[in-house]
Write a protein that holds these residues in place. Structure first.
Motif, PDB file in Angstrom:
ATOM      1  N   SER A  22       0.791  -1.154  -0.225  1.00  0.00           N
ATOM      2  CA  SER A  22      -0.038   0.032   0.021  1.00  0.00           C
ATOM      3  C   SER A  22       0.967   1.453  -0.111  1.00  0.00           C
ATOM      4  CB  SER A  22      -0.967   0.003   1.415  1.00  0.00           C
ATOM      5  OG  SER A  22      -1.913  -0.887   1.155  1.00  0.00           O
ATOM      6  N   ALA A  23       2.043   1.383   0.616  1.00  0.00           N
ATOM      7  CA  ALA A  23       2.850   2.458   0.900  1.00  0.00           C
ATOM      8  C   ALA A  23       3.573   2.644  -0.353  1.00  0.00           C
ATOM      9  CB  ALA A  23       3.931   2.134   1.996  1.00  0.00           C
ATOM     10  N   PHE A  24       4.003   1.548  -1.159  1.00  0.00           N
ATOM     11  CA  PHE A  24       4.691   1.517  -2.448  1.00  0.00           C
ATOM     12  C   PHE A  24       3.764   1.964  -3.350  1.00  0.00           C
ATOM     13  CE2 PHE A  24       6.820   0.017  -5.997  1.00  0.00           C
ATOM     14  CZ  PHE A  24       7.963   0.425  -5.997  1.00  0.00           C
ATOM     15  N   VAL A  25       2.620   1.709  -3.705  1.00  0.00           N
ATOM     16  CA  VAL A  25       1.533   2.042  -4.844  1.00  0.00           C
ATOM     17  C   VAL A  25       1.239   3.382  -4.561  1.00  0.00           C
ATOM     18  CG1 VAL A  25      -0.725   1.417  -5.532  1.00  0.00           C
ATOM     19  CG2 VAL A  25       0.988  -0.300  -5.055  1.00  0.00           C
ATOM     20  N   SER A  26       0.933   3.874  -3.271  1.00  0.00           N
ATOM     21  CA  SER A  26       0.445   5.175  -2.857  1.00  0.00           C
ATOM     22  C   SER A  26       1.505   6.291  -3.596  1.00  0.00           C
ATOM     23  CB  SER A  26       0.265   5.437  -1.503  1.00  0.00           C
ATOM     24  OG  SER A  26       1.660   5.579  -0.748  1.00  0.00           O
ATOM     25  N   GLY A  27       2.663   6.014  -3.893  1.00  0.00           N
ATOM     26  CA  GLY A  27       3.606   6.642  -4.588  1.00  0.00           C
ATOM     27  C   GLY A  27       2.875   7.426  -5.843  1.00  0.00           C
ATOM     28  N   TRP A  28       1.896   6.831  -6.241  1.00  0.00           N
ATOM     29  CA  TRP A  28       1.295   7.188  -7.620  1.00  0.00           C
ATOM     30  C   TRP A  28       0.663   8.500  -7.502  1.00  0.00           C
ATOM     31  CZ3 TRP A  28       2.128   5.902 -12.442  1.00  0.00           C
ATOM     32  CH2 TRP A  28       2.594   4.861 -12.705  1.00  0.00           C
ATOM     33  N   PHE A  29       0.171   8.883  -6.031  1.00  0.00           N
ATOM     34  CA  PHE A  29      -0.373  10.018  -5.877  1.00  0.00           C
ATOM     35  C   PHE A  29       0.657  11.186  -5.965  1.00  0.00           C
ATOM     36  CE2 PHE A  29      -3.154   7.474  -2.954  1.00  0.00           C
ATOM     37  CZ  PHE A  29      -4.318   7.865  -3.362  1.00  0.00           C
ATOM     38  N   ALA A  30       1.927  11.038  -6.022  1.00  0.00           N
ATOM     39  CA  ALA A  30       2.825  11.973  -6.339  1.00  0.00           C
ATOM     40  C   ALA A  30       2.574  12.653  -7.681  1.00  0.00           C
ATOM     41  CB  ALA A  30       4.181  11.251  -6.341  1.00  0.00           C
ATOM     42  N   LEU A  31       2.021  12.010  -8.463  1.00  0.00           N
ATOM     43  CA  LEU A  31       1.692  12.736  -9.894  1.00  0.00           C
ATOM     44  C   LEU A  31       0.661  13.809  -9.538  1.00  0.00           C
ATOM     45  CD1 LEU A  31       1.182   9.522 -12.101  1.00  0.00           C
ATOM     46  CD2 LEU A  31       2.981  10.937 -11.936  1.00  0.00           C
ATOM     47  N   ALA A  32      -0.129  13.699  -8.578  1.00  0.00           N
ATOM     48  CA  ALA A  32      -0.952  14.815  -8.253  1.00  0.00           C
ATOM     49  C   ALA A  32      -0.221  15.872  -7.408  1.00  0.00           C
ATOM     50  CB  ALA A  32      -2.251  14.348  -7.703  1.00  0.00           C
ATOM     51  N   THR A  33       0.450  15.445  -6.295  1.00  0.00           N
ATOM     52  CA  THR A  33       0.936  16.195  -5.335  1.00  0.00           C
ATOM     53  C   THR A  33       2.165  16.966  -5.354  1.00  0.00           C
ATOM     54  OG1 THR A  33       2.060  14.439  -4.357  1.00  0.00           O
ATOM     55  CG2 THR A  33      -0.286  14.772  -3.473  1.00  0.00           C
ATOM     56  N   LEU A  34       3.065  16.260  -6.253  1.00  0.00           N
ATOM     57  CA  LEU A  34       4.320  17.018  -6.621  1.00  0.00           C
ATOM     58  C   LEU A  34       4.164  18.295  -7.644  1.00  0.00           C
ATOM     59  CD1 LEU A  34       6.823  14.308  -7.192  1.00  0.00           C
ATOM     60  CD2 LEU A  34       6.534  15.428  -5.559  1.00  0.00           C
ATOM     61  N   PRO A  35       3.198  18.425  -8.508  1.00  0.00           N
ATOM     62  CA  PRO A  35       2.972  19.882  -9.103  1.00  0.00           C
ATOM     63  C   PRO A  35       2.509  20.713  -8.236  1.00  0.00           C
ATOM     64  CG  PRO A  35       2.316  18.108 -10.191  1.00  0.00           C
ATOM     65  CD  PRO A  35       2.378  17.413  -9.103  1.00  0.00           C
ATOM     66  N   VAL A  36       1.672  20.336  -7.297  1.00  0.00           N
ATOM     67  CA  VAL A  36       1.147  21.395  -6.325  1.00  0.00           C
ATOM     68  C   VAL A  36       2.313  21.872  -5.368  1.00  0.00           C
ATOM     69  CG1 VAL A  36      -0.334  21.703  -4.079  1.00  0.00           C
ATOM     70  CG2 VAL A  36      -1.008  20.306  -5.943  1.00  0.00           C
ATOM     71  N   ALA A  37       3.013  20.946  -5.118  1.00  0.00           N
ATOM     72  CA  ALA A  37       4.545  21.250  -4.157  1.00  0.00           C
ATOM     73  C   ALA A  37       5.186  22.016  -5.018  1.00  0.00           C
ATOM     74  CB  ALA A  37       5.260  19.933  -3.751  1.00  0.00           C
ATOM     75  N   PHE A  38       5.370  21.967  -5.936  1.00  0.00           N
ATOM     76  CA  PHE A  38       6.289  22.701  -7.077  1.00  0.00           C
ATOM     77  C   PHE A  38       5.908  24.196  -7.080  1.00  0.00           C
ATOM     78  CE2 PHE A  38       7.555  24.305 -11.303  1.00  0.00           C
ATOM     79  CZ  PHE A  38       8.823  24.585 -11.117  1.00  0.00           C
ATOM     80  N   GLY A  39       4.438  24.199  -7.185  1.00  0.00           N
ATOM     81  CA  GLY A  39       3.953  25.676  -7.225  1.00  0.00           C
ATOM     82  C   GLY A  39       3.934  26.345  -5.775  1.00  0.00           C
ATOM     83  N   CYS A  40       3.824  25.534  -4.872  1.00  0.00           N
ATOM     84  CA  CYS A  40       4.068  26.353  -3.328  1.00  0.00           C
ATOM     85  C   CYS A  40       5.469  26.825  -3.371  1.00  0.00           C
ATOM     86  CB  CYS A  40       3.645  25.239  -2.542  1.00  0.00           C
ATOM     87  SG  CYS A  40       1.850  25.063  -2.231  1.00  0.00           S
ATOM     88  N   VAL A  41       6.359  26.063  -3.928  1.00  0.00           N
ATOM     89  CA  VAL A  41       7.716  26.349  -3.744  1.00  0.00           C
ATOM     90  C   VAL A  41       7.970  27.649  -4.697  1.00  0.00           C
ATOM     91  CG1 VAL A  41      10.310  25.817  -4.574  1.00  0.00           C
ATOM     92  CG2 VAL A  41       8.575  24.052  -3.381  1.00  0.00           C
ATOM     93  N   LEU A  42       7.333  27.871  -5.783  1.00  0.00           N
ATOM     94  CA  LEU A  42       7.358  28.809  -6.582  1.00  0.00           C
ATOM     95  C   LEU A  42       6.942  30.340  -5.814  1.00  0.00           C
ATOM     96  CD1 LEU A  42       6.674  27.787 -10.163  1.00  0.00           C
ATOM     97  CD2 LEU A  42       8.981  28.355  -9.304  1.00  0.00           C
ATOM     98  N   VAL A  43       5.817  30.088  -5.353  1.00  0.00           N
ATOM     99  CA  VAL A  43       4.920  30.881  -4.530  1.00  0.00           C
ATOM    100  C   VAL A  43       5.946  31.516  -3.317  1.00  0.00           C
ATOM    101  CG1 VAL A  43       3.151  31.642  -2.998  1.00  0.00           C
ATOM    102  CG2 VAL A  43       2.610  30.358  -5.193  1.00  0.00           C
ATOM    103  N   LEU A  44       6.476  30.434  -2.703  1.00  0.00           N
ATOM    104  CA  LEU A  44       7.446  30.832  -1.538  1.00  0.00           C
ATOM    105  C   LEU A  44       8.438  31.562  -1.914  1.00  0.00           C
ATOM    106  CD1 LEU A  44       7.391  30.243   1.395  1.00  0.00           C
ATOM    107  CD2 LEU A  44       8.756  28.157   1.116  1.00  0.00           C
ATOM    108  N   ALA A  45       9.377  30.910  -3.160  1.00  0.00           N
ATOM    109  CA  ALA A  45      10.236  31.849  -3.510  1.00  0.00           C
ATOM    110  C   ALA A  45      10.086  33.258  -4.092  1.00  0.00           C
ATOM    111  CB  ALA A  45      10.786  31.039  -4.736  1.00  0.00           C
ATOM    112  N   VAL A  46       8.972  33.578  -4.882  1.00  0.00           N
ATOM    113  CA  VAL A  46       8.378  34.818  -5.061  1.00  0.00           C
ATOM    114  C   VAL A  46       8.272  35.785  -3.826  1.00  0.00           C
ATOM    115  CG1 VAL A  46       6.697  36.239  -5.999  1.00  0.00           C
ATOM    116  CG2 VAL A  46       7.538  34.117  -7.354  1.00  0.00           C
ATOM    117  N   LEU A  47       7.495  35.137  -2.983  1.00  0.00           N
ATOM    118  CA  LEU A  47       7.490  35.900  -1.533  1.00  0.00           C
ATOM    119  C   LEU A  47       8.526  36.461  -0.998  1.00  0.00           C
ATOM    120  CD1 LEU A  47       4.317  34.319   0.120  1.00  0.00           C
ATOM    121  CD2 LEU A  47       4.300  36.491  -0.826  1.00  0.00           C
ATOM    122  N   ALA A  48       9.450  35.353  -0.981  1.00  0.00           N
ATOM    123  CA  ALA A  48      10.786  35.730  -0.237  1.00  0.00           C
ATOM    124  C   ALA A  48      11.764  36.722  -1.058  1.00  0.00           C
ATOM    125  CB  ALA A  48      11.584  34.473  -0.241  1.00  0.00           C
TER     126      ALA A  48
END
Length: 98
Positions: free
Chosen positions: A58-84
């Protein structure tokens, strides 16, 4: 409001990285205990009399959620960088006025 963003955005990034951490943990655990781990089906993994196969699978297959969550994380990193950068430029401008 900006201080709140500096707390919330890193928290969102950490939450978005959970699937990646689960893949790394399940792969490490399976390799350490000599278990077979893949996405095809659940293999038994007996460690200290307890079968970890289902949990690892289950833990290994849940890695497929990264396809949805990593773009969100990348967007948050960009917003954080712009704010900084905005805060840094304001700080530099205020120092130049003095």
């Amino acid at each position: 409001m900006k201080r709140l963003a500096y707390w919330i955005l890193p928290l969102i990034i950490l939450i978005c990285l959970i699937p990646v951490f689960l893949i790394m943990w399940s792969s490490w655990f399976a390799a350490r205990h000599g278990c077979i781990l893949h996405e095809g089906w659940t293999n038994p993994c007996i460690v200290d009399g307890h079968d970890w196969g289902g949990t690892l699978s289950s833990a290994f297959v849940s890695g497929w959620f990264a396809l949805a969550t990593l773009p969100v994380a990348f967007g948050c990193v960009l917003v954080l960088a712009v704010l900084a950068l905005i805060d840094l430029s304001r700080h530099i401008r205020s120092r130049q006025k003095d």
